[in-house]
Design an enzyme around this catalytic site. Structure first.
Site, PDB file in Angstrom:
ATOM      1  N   ASP A 143      -4.167  11.868  29.728  1.00  0.00           N
ATOM      2  CA  ASP A 143      -5.523  11.899  29.851  1.00  0.00           C
ATOM      3  C   ASP A 143      -5.886  10.617  30.882  1.00  0.00           C
ATOM      4  OD1 ASP A 143      -8.141  12.096  29.516  1.00  0.00           O
ATOM      5  OD2 ASP A 143      -8.292  11.495  27.629  1.00  0.00           O
TER       6      ASP A 143
ATOM      7  N   ASP B 207      -9.692  13.980  36.191  1.00  0.00           N
ATOM      8  CA  ASP B 207      -9.521  13.522  34.736  1.00  0.00           C
ATOM      9  C   ASP B 207      -8.252  14.782  34.218  1.00  0.00           C
ATOM     10  OD1 ASP B 207      -9.325  13.436  32.193  1.00  0.00           O
ATOM     11  OD2 ASP B 207     -11.537  14.024  31.612  1.00  0.00           O
TER      12      ASP B 207
END
Length: 427
Positions: free
Chosen positions: A78, A276
Site C-alpha cells: 500500500d 496507489d
C-alpha cells in the site's frame, strides 16, 4: 529499446551468484552494467517477490519475516498509507481471517513522546490514553480500518555477500480490524509504503540502510517485485514527473494531469492524481469517469459487443458473441487512455493506459471496465491510479529527488528470473 535495457539489467542481476534470500533479495547494479565491488548499505537495493493479481484475487502482497524468532507474514502492498501493521494477539478484540497465526507483540512499546508517534498525529488533536504507549487508528478509502498500538520489532532482511540486515522498526499491533468493502481475502496485515516518517522505507532510510526510493513492477500475469533503493533502473530511461509538495501524504504528481482518449484530449485537465498500489482498480472523479464511459460506449457502437447487465463483477461489462478468454481477443475494440503531466514550462510526460491496463475478463467471459467512479466512494475530486493501470511497468517513487517515474518492463520475466536466482542460491 527500453525493454531491452530492462532485460539487460535483469540479466546482470541473475549473473550475480551472491544472492541473499529470506523474505528479500538484494541486487546491486549501476550504470554501464557494472556491479559495485564495494559494499555500501546506502547504495543497496532490497527486492521482495510479490504475489497476487488484480483479478480474480484483487490484491498483491509480499512475505516479510518479523519478530524473534522471525516468522513469515503476508502483507498487502500500500503506497497510499504509511503505517505497517499486523493483526495482533494483544489480545485481539476483532480480527479478520489470517493466513498465519496472529502476531505476538514484542514488549518494546513505543511511547507517546516518540518522534514517530508524534509524526503520526501531526494535527495535535489525538488524546493519548497512556504515556507509555502510542495508540493509532488508520482508516482506508474502502471503509476498512485498524486500531492498535505501536511497537518495535526486528525485521529480517538479507543483503548479498551473506550480510543480513535485522533492523528494529516501528509497526502497528492491530487488535481491532474492520474489513473494507474491497477486502475479501485473508491477510496478516498491511505494508505501509507512503511518504510519511513512520513508513518502513522512511525508517530504513533514516537508519542508513537504503536510499529513500521505492518501486514495484506488477505483472499482468500475476506476481512481480517490490524494491527499496535506486539500483534496478537506468534513470535516464525513465519518464519522470515531479511529486507534489502540497499533497505530501501521497505519491501525487505536482501538476494535475490532462486526460487523453485515443491520443486526443478529452478537455479534462488539472486532474489531481494519486498512484496507489493499495487499490486494485483505477478510480476517476465523477466527471472524468462519465467522460470515459461515454466515449467508450460511443466507440463501441456498431461493434460486436453489448452491455452485460447480468454480470456484476464490475459496474460496466460487455459481452461478445461468445465468451472471451483473454484481453488480447477484445482489446482491438478499445482505444488507449493516457494522462499527460506537465514537467516544466513547456515539457510534458505521458502515463499511458492501454486497454489491457484498464480492462479485465470476468469469470463469465465478459470484458469489464477496471476504471471506477471514485466520487461515489468518497474520493471526491481525486483520481487514483490503481494496480490495474500500473501493470507491466516499473513504477518508481524517488523521495530523494521528489519525483515519480515509470518505464515499460516485463515484470513477469523479472519475477521469474528472480525466483530462478533464489533457487540457484538455495541449491
Amino acid at each position: 529499446m527500453v525493454k531491452m535495457d530492462v532485460r539487460f539489467i535483469i540479466l546482470l542481476m541473475v549473473m550475480s551468484l551472491v544472492l541473499g534470500f529470506s523474505s528479500a533479495v538484494d541486487f546491486r547494479w549501476r550504470k554501464g552494467g557494472a556491479f559495485s565491488g564495494r559494499f555500501t548499505r546506502a547504495s543497496s537495493s532490497v527486492v521482495f517477490p510479490v504475489h497476487g493479481n488484480v483479478y480474480p484475487l484483487g490484491y498483491y502482497n509480499v512475505t516479510i519475516n518479523i519478530g524473534q524468532p522471525p516468522r513469515p507474514y503476508y502483507l498487502d502492498l500500500d503506497t497510499g498509507s504509511d503505517l505497517t501493521w499486523l493483526q495482533c494477539d494483544a489480545p485481539c478484540v476483532r480480527c479478520l481471517e489470517a493466513p498465519h497465526p496472529l502476531y505476538q507483540p514484542s514488549n518494546d512499546l513505543i511511547p507517546c513522546n516518540d518522534p514517530l508517534c508524534k509524526a503520526m498525529h501531526l494535527n495535535g488533536n489525538h488524546r493519548y490514553e497512556a504515556a507509555e504507549q502510542c495508540d493509532y487508528e488508520v482508516e482506508y478509502a474502502d471503509g476498512g480500518s485498524s486500531l492498535g498500538v505501536l511497537v518495535r520489532d526486528v525485521f529480517s532482511l538479507n543483503y548479498t555477500e551473506g550480510l543480513r540486515l535485522t533492523p528494529r522498526l516501528a509497526l502497528g499491533c492491530g487488535y481491532d480490524q474492520i474489513p473494507g468493502a474491497s477486502s475479501h481475502h485473508p491477510l496478516d496485515g498491511v505494508l505501509g509504503l507512503g511518504r510519511g516518517k513512520v513508513s518502513i522505507l522512511s525508517q530504513l532510510h533514516s537508519q542508513g540502510h537504503v536510499k529513500n526510493v521505492i518501486g514495484h513492477c506488477l505483472s499482468s500475469l500475476g506476481g512481480g517485485i517490490l524494491f527499496f533503493g535506486n539500483d534496478l533502473y537506468d534513470s535516464s530511461r525513465v519518464s519522470w514527473t515531479p511529486m507534489s509538495r502540497e499533497n505530501s501524504k501521497h505519491y501525487s504528481p505536482a501538476m494535475g494531469g490532462e486526460l487523453l482518449f485515443g491520443g486526443r484530449t478529452t478537455g479534462l485537465k488539472n486532474l489531481m492524481t494519486i498512484f496507489d498500489s493499495g487499490s486494485s482498480y483505477t478510480y476517476f472523479n465523477s466527471k472524468a469517469y462519465q467522460a470515459v464511459t461515454y466515449l467508450l460506449k460511443r466507440e463501441l457502437s456498431g461493434k460486436p459487443l453489448k452491455e452485460a447487465r447480468d454480470d456484476h463483477t464490475l459496474p460496466l461489462c460487455w459481452q461478445g458473441r461468445r465468451p472471451f478468454m483473454s484481453i488480447e481477443e477484445v482489446k482491438k475494440y478499445f482505444k488507449p487512455l493516457a494522462l499527460s503531466f506537465k514537467t516544466g514550462w513547456r515539457s510534458k510526460t505521458l502515463f499511458e493506459i492501454p486497454p489491457e491496463a484498464y480492462l479485465i475478463i470476468s469469470r463469465k467471459g465478459n470484458v469489464c471496465l477496471g476504471i471506477l467512479n471514485g466520487t461515489e466512494i468518497g474520493l471526491q475530486n481525486l483520481n487514483l491510479i490503481g494496480d490495474i493501470s500500473m501493470q507491466d511497468q516499473m513504477i518508481i517513487y524517488d523521495n530523494e529527488k521528489q519525483s515519480i517515474g515509470w518505464i515499460p518492463a516485463d515484470c513477469d520475466e523479472l519475477a521469474s528470473l528472480q525466483t530462478s536466482a533464489a533457487q540457484i542460491y538455495e541449491y
